[in-house]
Design a protein around this motif. Structure first.
Motif, PDB file in Angstrom:
ATOM      1  N   UNK A   1      21.551 -19.954 -85.814  1.00 28.99           N
ATOM      2  CA  UNK A   1      21.669 -18.519 -85.563  1.00 28.99           C
ATOM      3  C   UNK A   1      22.624 -17.913 -86.587  1.00 28.99           C
ATOM      4  N   UNK A   2      23.653 -18.654 -86.979  1.00 26.40           N
ATOM      5  CA  UNK A   2      24.593 -18.170 -88.006  1.00 26.40           C
ATOM      6  C   UNK A   2      23.876 -17.939 -89.336  1.00 26.40           C
ATOM      7  N   UNK A   3      23.009 -18.867 -89.736  1.00 24.28           N
ATOM      8  CA  UNK A   3      22.243 -18.694 -90.973  1.00 24.28           C
ATOM      9  C   UNK A   3      21.332 -17.473 -90.880  1.00 24.28           C
ATOM     10  N   UNK A   4      20.697 -17.309 -89.740  1.00 26.00           N
ATOM     11  CA  UNK A   4      19.835 -16.143 -89.547  1.00 26.00           C
ATOM     12  C   UNK A   4      20.648 -14.859 -89.620  1.00 26.00           C
TER      13      UNK A   4
ATOM     14  N   UNK B   1      20.847 -10.540 -92.164  1.00 22.37           N
ATOM     15  CA  UNK B   1      20.577  -9.206 -91.623  1.00 22.37           C
ATOM     16  C   UNK B   1      21.838  -8.341 -91.619  1.00 22.37           C
ATOM     17  N   UNK B   2      21.649  -7.039 -91.821  1.00 20.02           N
ATOM     18  CA  UNK B   2      22.794  -6.116 -91.799  1.00 20.02           C
ATOM     19  C   UNK B   2      23.137  -5.692 -90.368  1.00 20.02           C
ATOM     20  N   UNK B   3      23.379  -6.683 -89.528  1.00 17.95           N
ATOM     21  CA  UNK B   3      23.733  -6.417 -88.128  1.00 17.95           C
ATOM     22  C   UNK B   3      24.686  -7.514 -87.683  1.00 17.95           C
ATOM     23  N   UNK B   4      25.234  -7.334 -86.524  1.00 10.17           N
ATOM     24  CA  UNK B   4      26.201  -8.306 -86.021  1.00 10.17           C
ATOM     25  C   UNK B   4      25.525  -9.614 -85.602  1.00 10.17           C
ATOM     26  N   UNK B   5      26.334 -10.647 -85.536  1.00  7.83           N
ATOM     27  CA  UNK B   5      25.871 -11.941 -85.052  1.00  7.83           C
ATOM     28  C   UNK B   5      25.306 -11.795 -83.648  1.00  7.83           C
TER      29      UNK B   5
ATOM     30  N   UNK C   1      23.928  -9.207 -82.264  1.00 10.92           N
ATOM     31  CA  UNK C   1      22.618  -8.541 -82.288  1.00 10.92           C
ATOM     32  C   UNK C   1      21.520  -9.533 -82.651  1.00 10.92           C
ATOM     33  N   UNK C   2      21.783 -10.384 -83.632  1.00 17.56           N
ATOM     34  CA  UNK C   2      20.791 -11.398 -84.015  1.00 17.56           C
ATOM     35  C   UNK C   2      20.582 -12.370 -82.861  1.00 17.56           C
ATOM     36  N   UNK C   3      21.660 -12.728 -82.190  1.00 17.89           N
ATOM     37  CA  UNK C   3      21.552 -13.619 -81.028  1.00 17.89           C
ATOM     38  C   UNK C   3      20.650 -13.015 -79.957  1.00 17.89           C
ATOM     39  N   UNK C   4      20.768 -11.707 -79.748  1.00 15.02           N
ATOM     40  CA  UNK C   4      19.922 -11.036 -78.755  1.00 15.02           C
ATOM     41  C   UNK C   4      18.454 -11.082 -79.175  1.00 15.02           C
ATOM     42  N   UNK C   5      18.201 -10.879 -80.460  1.00 18.37           N
ATOM     43  CA  UNK C   5      16.816 -10.969 -80.951  1.00 18.37           C
ATOM     44  C   UNK C   5      16.266 -12.381 -80.710  1.00 18.37           C
ATOM     45  N   UNK C   6      17.067 -13.384 -80.998  1.00 17.26           N
ATOM     46  CA  UNK C   6      16.632 -14.774 -80.795  1.00 17.26           C
ATOM     47  C   UNK C   6      16.363 -15.026 -79.314  1.00 17.26           C
TER      48      UNK C   6
END
Length: 121
Positions: A34-37, A41-45, A47-52
């Motif tokens: 998730x850190x690599x993902x 992206x120009x968003x917070x960690x 936010x990416x976690x929520x997408x995942x």
């Protein structure tokens, strides 16, 4: 009428977002943390976690914890389910359009065979 299941709804909700589709494309090549993902992206960690999480609930990715990292991988079977659902929708609509064309053709032929009052006088 076909009633979609909650699973199908979750699947297409997850695919409706461009970031989530991009995460799928990236993680299909292999496991990514998730850190690599998040770095892509120009968003917070978070936010990416929520997408995942949305992708995981839809069954599109699997997440596995190794040490401190959460590794994400696309589930090809889930992508196939989405494709199958789209193919079924396409078949349904093609059938409807074909039937509508047949009805219009019959109606057009009937109108052409009916004498026109103005030209028959």
């Amino acid at each position: 009428m076909v009633v979609e299941s909650d699973d199908t709804d979750r699947l297409f909700h997850a695919l409706a977002d461009g970031t989530r589709r991009d995460i799928l494309r990236r993680s299909v090549r292999g496991e990514l943390s998730v850190s690599q993902l998040a770095a892509a992206y120009p968003m917070s960690f978070a936010a990416v976690q929520k997408h995942v999480t949305v992708l995981e609930r839809a069954g599109l990715v699997t997440k596995e914890r190794r040490g401190k990292e959460q590794l994400v991988r696309t589930d090809p079977d889930a992508v196939r389910r989405a494709r199958t659902a789209l193919e079924q929708l396409e078949a349904t609509w093609r059938g409807r359009v074909d039937r509508m064309s047949q009805v219009l053709s019959r109606t057009s032929a009937t109108v052409e065979d009916t004498p026109n009052e103005r030209t028959d006088r």
